[in-house]
Design a protein around this motif. Structure first.
Motif, PDB file in Angstrom:
ATOM      1  N   ALA A 160       0.832  -1.208   0.000  1.00 34.50           N
ATOM      2  CA  ALA A 160       0.000   0.000   0.000  1.00 34.50           C
ATOM      3  C   ALA A 160       0.865   1.256   0.000  1.00 34.50           C
ATOM      4  O   ALA A 160       0.571   2.224  -0.714  1.00 34.50           O
ATOM      5  N   VAL A 161       1.938   1.253   0.768  1.00 32.93           N
ATOM      6  CA  VAL A 161       2.833   2.418   0.825  1.00 32.93           C
ATOM      7  C   VAL A 161       3.498   2.633  -0.535  1.00 32.93           C
ATOM      8  O   VAL A 161       3.592   3.765  -1.013  1.00 32.93           O
ATOM      9  N   ARG A 162       3.938   1.541  -1.173  1.00 32.89           N
ATOM     10  CA  ARG A 162       4.541   1.656  -2.512  1.00 32.89           C
ATOM     11  C   ARG A 162       3.533   2.222  -3.505  1.00 32.89           C
ATOM     12  O   ARG A 162       3.869   3.086  -4.310  1.00 32.89           O
ATOM     13  N   TYR A 163       2.305   1.743  -3.436  1.00 34.54           N
ATOM     14  CA  TYR A 163       1.263   2.209  -4.350  1.00 34.54           C
ATOM     15  C   TYR A 163       1.011   3.697  -4.153  1.00 34.54           C
ATOM     16  O   TYR A 163       0.946   4.463  -5.116  1.00 34.54           O
ATOM     17  N   LEU A 164       0.871   4.127  -2.906  1.00 33.75           N
ATOM     18  CA  LEU A 164       0.627   5.537  -2.619  1.00 33.75           C
ATOM     19  C   LEU A 164       1.815   6.406  -3.024  1.00 33.75           C
ATOM     20  O   LEU A 164       1.645   7.514  -3.530  1.00 33.75           O
ATOM     21  N   HIS A 165       3.005   5.900  -2.792  1.00 33.87           N
ATOM     22  CA  HIS A 165       4.202   6.651  -3.182  1.00 33.87           C
ATOM     23  C   HIS A 165       4.242   6.822  -4.703  1.00 33.87           C
ATOM     24  O   HIS A 165       4.502   7.925  -5.207  1.00 33.87           O
TER      25      HIS A 165
END
Length: 186
Positions: free
Chosen positions: A9-14
Motif C-alpha cells: 500500500a505504501v509503494r502504491y501511494l508513493h
C-alpha cells in the motif's frame, strides 16, 4: 502477511504521489490530459445523439449533449454502483419527453456503449494481466528469493521517515497481539 500488505500500500501511494507531482510539473502533459479528458467527456455526452438517431429519433446535437450532461449530473447523486437503474430511467424519461422515437432501444445502446463496454474491457484486461502474471510467476519459480522487507524499508526511507515506518510496524504487531493472531507478528 500484514507487513507485506502495508508495504504494498505504501509503494502504491508513493507511486501515485510521484505520478501526480510529475503531471503537475509538466505543463505539456497537464494540457494534453485536460484536452483528452474534455474530448472523452464530449464523446461520451455525444453518444445519446447518435443512439437516438440510430433508432429514427430526431433531436438536435446540442440538445442531446446538454440533456446528457443533465442526466449525468442528476444521477451522480444516487448511490448505486455505476448509477445502475438511475441512469437508464433518467435517460428514458428525458428523451421520451422530447418525443423521440425508439427511446428504449436508444437507451440500451447508449448504456451499453457508455458503461457496460468499459466493464467488459476491464474484465478482459484483468484476465489478460492475470494470465501474464501466472506466466511470470511460473517463469520466476526457480529464480532467487524476492526482495526482503528490509530492502523495501530502506527504499521507502527516501519518502517516509523511519519513525513512521516503525510506528506502522508497531501498530500491526499491537493489533495482531490484540486479536490473538500470531500470523502478523514476527
Amino acid at each position: 502477511n500484514a507487513n507485506q500488505t502495508i508495504m504494498k500500500a505504501v509503494r502504491y501511494l508513493h507511486n501515485y504521489s510521484v505520478k501526480i507531482k510529475k503531471i503537475t510539473k509538466d505543463r505539456k502533459l497537464l494540457i494534453k490530459l485536460l484536452l483528452l479528458s474534455t474530448l472523452f467527456q464530449f464523446a461520451m455526452c455525444s453518444m445519446p445523439f447518435f443512439a437516438v438517431h440510430t433508432f429514427g429519433g430526431k433531436i438536435d446535437f446540442f440538445q442531446a449533449l446538454v440533456m446528457c450532461v443533465f442526466i449525468q449530473a442528476a444521477v451522480s447523486l444516487i448511490p448505486t454502483p455505476g448509477n445502475a437503474g438511475a441512469a437508464e430511467g433518467s435517460f428514458y424519461m428525458v428523451f421520451k419527453s422530447l418525443g423521440t422515437a425508439g427511446t428504449f432501444w436508444a437507451m440500451l445502446v447508449w448504456r451499453l456503449m457508455c458503461y457496460y463496454s468499459f466493464i467488459l474491457i476491464g474484465v478482459l484486461i484483468y484476465v489478460y494481466n492475470a494470465i501474464l502474471k501466472l506466466r511470470q510467476k511460473h517463469k520466476n519459480k526457480n529464480n532467487s528469493k524476492k526482495r526482503s522487507d528490509k530492502f523495501i524499508i530502506i527504499k521507502l526511507r527516501k519518502c517516509i521517515s523511519r519513525d513512521r515506518i516503525v510506528a506502522l510496524i508497531q501498530l500491526i504487531q499491537f493489533l495482531s497481539r490484540r486479536k490473538g493472531d500470531s500470523s502478523f507478528s514476527q
